[in-house]
Design an enzyme around this catalytic site. Structure first.
Site, PDB file in Angstrom:
ATOM      1  N   GLY A   5      27.065   4.921  43.485  1.00  0.00           N
ATOM      2  CA  GLY A   5      26.468   6.247  43.529  1.00  0.00           C
ATOM      3  C   GLY A   5      25.193   6.256  44.342  1.00  0.00           C
ATOM      4  O   GLY A   5      24.679   5.213  44.756  1.00  0.00           O
ATOM      5  N   VAL A   6      24.654   7.444  44.560  1.00  0.00           N
ATOM      6  CA  VAL A   6      23.463   7.570  45.398  1.00  0.00           C
ATOM      7  C   VAL A   6      22.237   6.962  44.728  1.00  0.00           C
ATOM      8  O   VAL A   6      21.372   6.392  45.404  1.00  0.00           O
ATOM      9  CB  VAL A   6      23.220   9.052  45.783  1.00  0.00           C
ATOM     10  CG1 VAL A   6      22.932   9.902  44.564  1.00  0.00           C
ATOM     11  CG2 VAL A   6      22.109   9.179  46.819  1.00  0.00           C
TER      12      VAL A   6
ATOM     13  N   CYS B 218      27.699   1.340  26.751  1.00  0.00           N
ATOM     14  CA  CYS B 218      27.868   0.567  27.979  1.00  0.00           C
ATOM     15  C   CYS B 218      26.533  -0.020  28.433  1.00  0.00           C
ATOM     16  O   CYS B 218      26.455  -1.189  28.821  1.00  0.00           O
ATOM     17  CB  CYS B 218      28.472   1.445  29.067  1.00  0.00           C
ATOM     18  SG  CYS B 218      28.889   0.545  30.578  1.00  0.00           S
TER      19      CYS B 218
ATOM     20  N   GLY C 212      19.427   2.412  38.750  1.00  0.00           N
ATOM     21  CA  GLY C 212      19.089   3.726  39.296  1.00  0.00           C
ATOM     22  C   GLY C 212      18.776   4.766  38.245  1.00  0.00           C
ATOM     23  O   GLY C 212      18.818   5.964  38.544  1.00  0.00           O
TER      24      GLY C 212
ATOM     25  N   CYS D 179      33.886   7.427  32.263  1.00  0.00           N
ATOM     26  CA  CYS D 179      34.566   6.757  33.376  1.00  0.00           C
ATOM     27  C   CYS D 179      36.005   6.384  33.076  1.00  0.00           C
ATOM     28  O   CYS D 179      36.821   6.287  33.992  1.00  0.00           O
ATOM     29  CB  CYS D 179      33.773   5.534  33.827  1.00  0.00           C
ATOM     30  SG  CYS D 179      33.661   4.214  32.604  1.00  0.00           S
TER      31      CYS D 179
ATOM     32  N   ALA E 259      21.937  -3.210  39.917  1.00  0.00           N
ATOM     33  CA  ALA E 259      23.225  -2.774  39.375  1.00  0.00           C
ATOM     34  C   ALA E 259      23.725  -1.621  40.236  1.00  0.00           C
ATOM     35  O   ALA E 259      23.219  -0.502  40.155  1.00  0.00           O
ATOM     36  CB  ALA E 259      23.064  -2.340  37.926  1.00  0.00           C
ATOM     37  N   MET E 260      24.698  -1.884  41.079  1.00  0.00           N
ATOM     38  CA  MET E 260      25.177  -0.901  42.054  1.00  0.00           C
ATOM     39  C   MET E 260      26.492  -0.290  41.582  1.00  0.00           C
ATOM     40  O   MET E 260      27.505  -0.983  41.476  1.00  0.00           O
ATOM     41  CB  MET E 260      25.335  -1.554  43.428  1.00  0.00           C
ATOM     42  CG  MET E 260      24.024  -2.083  43.989  1.00  0.00           C
ATOM     43  SD  MET E 260      24.192  -2.824  45.636  1.00  0.00           S
ATOM     44  CE  MET E 260      24.568  -1.368  46.616  1.00  0.00           C
TER      45      MET E 260
ATOM     46  N   SER F 247      21.805   4.302  42.499  1.00  0.00           N
ATOM     47  CA  SER F 247      21.696   2.846  42.575  1.00  0.00           C
ATOM     48  C   SER F 247      21.631   2.369  44.027  1.00  0.00           C
ATOM     49  O   SER F 247      20.971   1.368  44.327  1.00  0.00           O
ATOM     50  CB  SER F 247      22.862   2.181  41.841  1.00  0.00           C
ATOM     51  OG  SER F 247      24.106   2.565  42.388  1.00  0.00           O
TER      52      SER F 247
END
Length: 358
Positions: free
Chosen positions: A14-15, A105, A129, A202, A10-11, A17
């Site tokens: 961010g740094v 979420c 991440g 978000c 799951a990308m 993930s």
């Protein structure tokens, strides 16, 4: 020669993930990158914000996937996100409670819909991440543990993950701290190794709740009375969406002693305030408890409990209820127990379960 396991990551752009994907590539896995498109990115404020689904993040995630040479897909879950997270966020505030959209979420989007998508693509598991640890007991039953770095542990946000889901989830960064993660990203030549962490909800860029409610839920900005515990009117509030239990700033009340928000009375559109000592309570009730035990407990037990992400775990007694909830009794009174937030309980560093504060 055995075929390498396929893993979907799951990308988020961010740094954390991104480093997760790089680490799994290095370890020999067949990696697929997946990014959830959750919110309308057309707003300039969202595009440049420090939220987790800004337009720049989609670009960053795609660029990392290209650097690593892995397949990459964007999955559009905007409608699901709107219903399960944003609408719930609004409805929770309208009920006089304070929502936790990040947990929602994870529960509905990441570890349900996205996990199913990963498995449908032939992945053996979904990696994220998060700073948490997944372990298995002697019988191979998956368990959720706190991340090894107390300052970054995110197990609180993962309490809704079911044991069936945990069987197909991995957290490669669980034994690392943030500095190690950044060093890892730097070692792999990822351009975002120094990228700032997302801070905002978000879909509320820059934390401007008033602007969000003005557009999405103007009824939450309906003024009403600020009253004391005896019901005496002390002033006027700006709308229930602007307040939470424990809040002091922004009340706009001249009073000889500091006053804090004690509760939000949604039926009467009132903010109830009182002195600091009135914020302390020694018990709470939970509903929709998720147990991370092979057999959910039925008898009371001692535990360490957290009533918010930033709070330290404290000693408590957990009493399971037959309706699927639980009653929590704290050894010491706790400040600003907030309806709508989560309470998560631990056996040492292992997550036993958690639920939503009534």
């Amino acid at each position: 020669m055995t075929q390498p396991q396929r893993v979907a990551v799951a990308m988020s752009g961010g740094v954390d993930s991104s480093a997760t994907a790089a680490l799994l590539v290095e370890q020999g896995y067949e990696v697929i990158g997946l990014t959830m498109q959750l919110w309308d990115h057309s707003s300039p404020k969202v595009a440049g914000s420090r939220s987790c689904c800004a337009l720049d993040d989609l670009y960053d995630a795609r660029q990392v996937a290209q650097t690593l040479g892995i397949p990459y897909y964007v999955v559009n879950y905007e409608a699901d996100f709107r219903q399960a997270v944003v609408d719930d966020f609004i409805q929770t505030y309208a009920a006089g409670q304070t929502p936790n959209p990040c947990v929602r979420c994870n529960q509905i989007l990441k570890f349900d819909l996205l996990l199913k998508k990963a498995l449908a693509l032939g992945a053996d598991f979904l990696a994220t991440g998060h700073y948490a640890i997944r372990r298995e007991d002697a019988q191979g039953v998956p368990q959720l543990w706190q991340g090894s770095d107390p300052a970054k542990d995110q197990s609180y946000f993962l309490f809704t993950t079911t044991m069936a889901q945990l069987a197909h989830v991995r957290f490669p960064l669980g034994e690392m701290d943030k500095q190690q993660t950044r060093q890892l990203a730097q070692r792999f030549g990822l351009h975002l190794s120094t990228k700032q962490e997302s801070q905002d909800v978000c879909f509320v860029p820059d934390g401007d709740y008033s602007a969000f409610f003005a557009k999405q839920a103007p009824h939450l900005l309906t003024p009403g009375a600020i009253v004391d515990q005896q019901g005496h009117s002390l002033g006027q509030h700006k709308g229930l969406g602007c307040y939470t239990v424990g809040q002091r700033k922004g009340l706009g009340i001249a009073h000889p002693t500091p006053l804090y928000v004690l509760a939000l009375d949604a039926p009467h559109n009132q903010v109830i305030v009182g002195p600091a000592e009135a914020l302390y309570q020694q018990q709470l009730t939970l509903h929709h408890v998720n147990w991370l035990e092979p057999t959910p407990p039925t008898e009371p037990f001692a535990s360490m409990a957290k009533i918010r992400y930033a709070a330290p775990p404290v000693e408590a007694r957990v009493e399971p209820l037959p309706d699927g909830g639980a009653q929590i009794y704290f050894n010491q009174p706790q400040r600003a127990i907030t309806p709508g937030q989560a309470c998560v309980f631990y056996d040492g560093a292992r997550v036993v379960g958690g639920g939503w504060i009534v």
